[in-house]
Scaffold this motif. Structure first.
Motif, PDB file in Angstrom:
ATOM      1  N   PHE A  86     -63.847  65.193   6.196  1.00 58.69           N
ATOM      2  CA  PHE A  86     -63.609  64.390   4.998  1.00 58.69           C
ATOM      3  C   PHE A  86     -64.516  63.165   4.965  1.00 58.69           C
ATOM      4  CE2 PHE A  86     -61.512  60.800   2.946  1.00 58.69           C
ATOM      5  CZ  PHE A  86     -61.233  61.318   1.694  1.00 58.69           C
ATOM      6  N   THR A  87     -64.731  62.544   6.123  1.00 58.68           N
ATOM      7  CA  THR A  87     -65.587  61.366   6.179  1.00 58.68           C
ATOM      8  C   THR A  87     -67.021  61.713   5.801  1.00 58.68           C
ATOM      9  OG1 THR A  87     -64.184  60.559   7.979  1.00 58.68           O
ATOM     10  CG2 THR A  87     -66.260  59.421   7.621  1.00 58.68           C
TER      11      THR A  87
ATOM     12  N   PHE B   1     -58.286  56.619   5.011  1.00 53.73           N
ATOM     13  CA  PHE B   1     -57.804  58.001   5.138  1.00 53.73           C
ATOM     14  C   PHE B   1     -57.734  58.432   6.594  1.00 53.73           C
ATOM     15  CE2 PHE B   1     -58.895  62.478   5.730  1.00 53.73           C
ATOM     16  CZ  PHE B   1     -57.876  63.101   5.014  1.00 53.73           C
ATOM     17  N   GLY B   2     -58.776  58.119   7.361  1.00 54.09           N
ATOM     18  CA  GLY B   2     -58.786  58.501   8.764  1.00 54.09           C
ATOM     19  C   GLY B   2     -57.697  57.816   9.558  1.00 54.09           C
ATOM     20  N   PHE B   3     -57.461  56.544   9.275  1.00 55.37           N
ATOM     21  CA  PHE B   3     -56.416  55.809   9.990  1.00 55.37           C
ATOM     22  C   PHE B   3     -55.043  56.413   9.705  1.00 55.37           C
ATOM     23  CE2 PHE B   3     -53.299  52.512  10.656  1.00 55.37           C
ATOM     24  CZ  PHE B   3     -53.721  51.887  11.813  1.00 55.37           C
ATOM     25  N   ILE B   4     -54.757  56.694   8.426  1.00 55.83           N
ATOM     26  CA  ILE B   4     -53.449  57.255   8.078  1.00 55.83           C
ATOM     27  C   ILE B   4     -53.270  58.629   8.705  1.00 55.83           C
ATOM     28  CG2 ILE B   4     -52.037  58.081   6.151  1.00 55.83           C
ATOM     29  CD1 ILE B   4     -53.231  55.864   4.453  1.00 55.83           C
ATOM     30  N   THR B   5     -54.320  59.458   8.678  1.00 53.72           N
ATOM     31  CA  THR B   5     -54.224  60.802   9.243  1.00 53.72           C
ATOM     32  C   THR B   5     -53.952  60.761  10.737  1.00 53.72           C
ATOM     33  OG1 THR B   5     -55.741  61.647   7.553  1.00 53.72           O
ATOM     34  CG2 THR B   5     -55.429  62.992   9.522  1.00 53.72           C
ATOM     35  N   ALA B   6     -54.719  59.948  11.468  1.00 48.46           N
ATOM     36  CA  ALA B   6     -54.546  59.889  12.924  1.00 48.46           C
ATOM     37  C   ALA B   6     -53.255  59.175  13.308  1.00 48.46           C
ATOM     38  CB  ALA B   6     -55.753  59.185  13.556  1.00 48.46           C
ATOM     39  N   TRP B   7     -52.880  58.162  12.561  1.00 45.64           N
ATOM     40  CA  TRP B   7     -51.667  57.395  12.890  1.00 45.64           C
ATOM     41  C   TRP B   7     -50.410  58.245  12.715  1.00 45.64           C
ATOM     42  CZ3 TRP B   7     -51.067  52.706  15.105  1.00 45.64           C
ATOM     43  CH2 TRP B   7     -49.835  52.088  15.019  1.00 45.64           C
TER      44      TRP B   7
ATOM     45  N   VAL C 228     -57.867  54.076  16.354  1.00 51.90           N
ATOM     46  CA  VAL C 228     -59.088  53.291  16.147  1.00 51.90           C
ATOM     47  C   VAL C 228     -60.297  54.012  16.741  1.00 51.90           C
ATOM     48  CG1 VAL C 228     -60.236  51.111  16.682  1.00 51.90           C
ATOM     49  CG2 VAL C 228     -57.825  51.126  16.019  1.00 51.90           C
ATOM     50  N   GLY C 229     -60.131  54.617  17.909  1.00 53.76           N
ATOM     51  CA  GLY C 229     -61.242  55.349  18.514  1.00 53.76           C
ATOM     52  C   GLY C 229     -61.703  56.513  17.654  1.00 53.76           C
ATOM     53  N   ALA C 230     -60.761  57.277  17.104  1.00 56.37           N
ATOM     54  CA  ALA C 230     -61.127  58.411  16.255  1.00 56.37           C
ATOM     55  C   ALA C 230     -61.813  57.946  14.981  1.00 56.37           C
ATOM     56  CB  ALA C 230     -59.882  59.233  15.924  1.00 56.37           C
ATOM     57  N   VAL C 231     -61.326  56.865  14.372  1.00 56.34           N
ATOM     58  CA  VAL C 231     -61.923  56.374  13.121  1.00 56.34           C
ATOM     59  C   VAL C 231     -63.337  55.860  13.359  1.00 56.34           C
ATOM     60  CG1 VAL C 231     -61.738  54.603  11.343  1.00 56.34           C
ATOM     61  CG2 VAL C 231     -59.710  55.870  12.042  1.00 56.34           C
ATOM     62  N   VAL C 232     -63.528  55.084  14.417  1.00 59.59           N
ATOM     63  CA  VAL C 232     -64.862  54.532  14.706  1.00 59.59           C
ATOM     64  C   VAL C 232     -65.853  55.648  15.012  1.00 59.59           C
ATOM     65  CG1 VAL C 232     -66.177  53.110  16.320  1.00 59.59           C
ATOM     66  CG2 VAL C 232     -63.971  52.306  15.462  1.00 59.59           C
ATOM     67  N   LEU C 233     -65.459  56.618  15.837  1.00 52.61           N
ATOM     68  CA  LEU C 233     -66.362  57.730  16.147  1.00 52.61           C
ATOM     69  C   LEU C 233     -66.712  58.535  14.902  1.00 52.61           C
ATOM     70  CD1 LEU C 233     -64.888  59.077  19.520  1.00 52.61           C
ATOM     71  CD2 LEU C 233     -67.070  57.909  19.177  1.00 52.61           C
ATOM     72  N   SER C 234     -65.726  58.787  14.048  1.00 55.98           N
ATOM     73  CA  SER C 234     -65.988  59.567  12.839  1.00 55.98           C
ATOM     74  C   SER C 234     -66.937  58.833  11.898  1.00 55.98           C
ATOM     75  CB  SER C 234     -64.679  59.895  12.123  1.00 55.98           C
ATOM     76  OG  SER C 234     -64.065  58.721  11.641  1.00 55.98           O
TER      77      SER C 234
END
Length: 300
Positions: free
Chosen positions: A176-177, A225-231, A102-108
């Motif tokens: 990607f974002t 996409f970001g959630f799946i990648t980081a998860w 969640v932290g990576a997705v929100v920051l991105s």
């Protein structure tokens, strides 16, 4: 002298068509269309069946998993899930995965909104070079950088750190974002933003009140996409976080299978627990993305 016009008789076309007439007006069914539908159905079954088998095996007793004949009708049991969640530090792994993802997705999203707006709307020196750098970063294989990142983290004494893992995931999904949101912002007519500024909005207010509501589909797709990648990321946490208290679910899943050996019921339960958040996020964001596309439509 006024003349009154008699009402015109209703035309035959105004009468509703009967079911037989509607059936005759339907386009003929073509063999090519039937073949495409059959192919799509086979592909759907091909992709859905492994997911079904994973969840069904997680709910089966161990005696009905390793059988010569597959068992499709069975009495569900939660023993496998109890065994999976009873592993030491399971909830620590869950908390770590949620925090870093969640932290990576929100920051991105925060950084990409500003960067994509600048690339799509502003004219500045080095703009083409920035776009090229974003494309190159998106194509970069991050696995080959693990050793370099490990050396930097070791020398900086920040190994086994969740903020370090969050920062790495943020950098991985940021290109990607930016690239995706740039396309959505460029698709919004500039005249809408200019009209808002004429009505008294500043550029920031025009972005927040006009452009941002129209970016719902892009925000949802990039978040997914970001959630799946980081998860699902495995290599970075394997090298950088050796401490059990700083590891995430992908690493737990591999160690879980090694610890329980051929207990496929518990292994499938662990895999199901790992996949459930991704499936829920996908279903939720897919619905929101379609709703955002409808709500963000511009009427002429």
């Amino acid at each position: 002298m006024s003349t009154s016009t008699a009402p015109k008789p209703a035309s035959p076309s105004a009468t509703p068509a009967t079911p037989a007439q509607r059936l005759r007006t339907r386009p003929p069914v073509r063999p090519a269309g039937i073949a495409k539908n059959i192919g799509a159905l086979l592909l759907a079954v091909l992709f859905v069946f492994p997911v079904y088998w994973m969840f069904s095996s997680a709910l089966k007793p161990s005696s009905e998993i390793l059988t010569k004949d597959p068992v499709f009708v069975f009495t569900p049991t939660l023993d496998n899930f109890t065994k999976a969640t009873g592993v030491d530090q399971f909830w620590t792994y869950v908390t770590n995965s949620i925090l870093v993802t969640v932290g990576a997705v929100v920051l991105s999203l925060l950084v990409a909104l500003a960067a994509s707006f600048a690339i799509a709307r502003l004219k500045f020196k080095g703009r083409k070079g920035l776009v090229l750098a974003v494309m190159m970063a998106q194509m970069a294989p991050w696995e080959v950088m693990v050793i370099a990142m490990y050396l930097i983290a070791r020398d900086s004494e920040i190994l086994n750190s969740l903020p370090l893992l969050t920062a790495i995931y943020f950098v991985m999904i940021l290109p990607f974002t930016i690239w995706t949101l740039r396309g959505f912002i460029a698709a919004v007519p500039v005249t809408l933003e200019e009209a808002a500024q004429i009505d008294g909005c500043t550029r920031g207010q025009a972005f927040r009140k006009v452009i941002f509501p129209l970016l719902a589909p892009g925000l949802m797709s990039t978040s997914l996409f970001g959630f799946i990648t980081a998860w699902n990321e495995f290599a970075m946490v394997l090298i950088l976080n050796k401490d059990k208290s700083a590891q995430t679910l992908p690493l737990w899943l591999t160690e879980f299978q090694g610890a329980f050996g051929n207990d496929w019921g518990a292994t499938m339960a662990a895999s199901s627990l790992f996949a459930v958040p991704v499936l829920l996020i996908f279903v939720f964001l897919q619905r929101k993305a379609v709703g955002g596309m409808t709500a963000g439509a511009v009427k002429g």
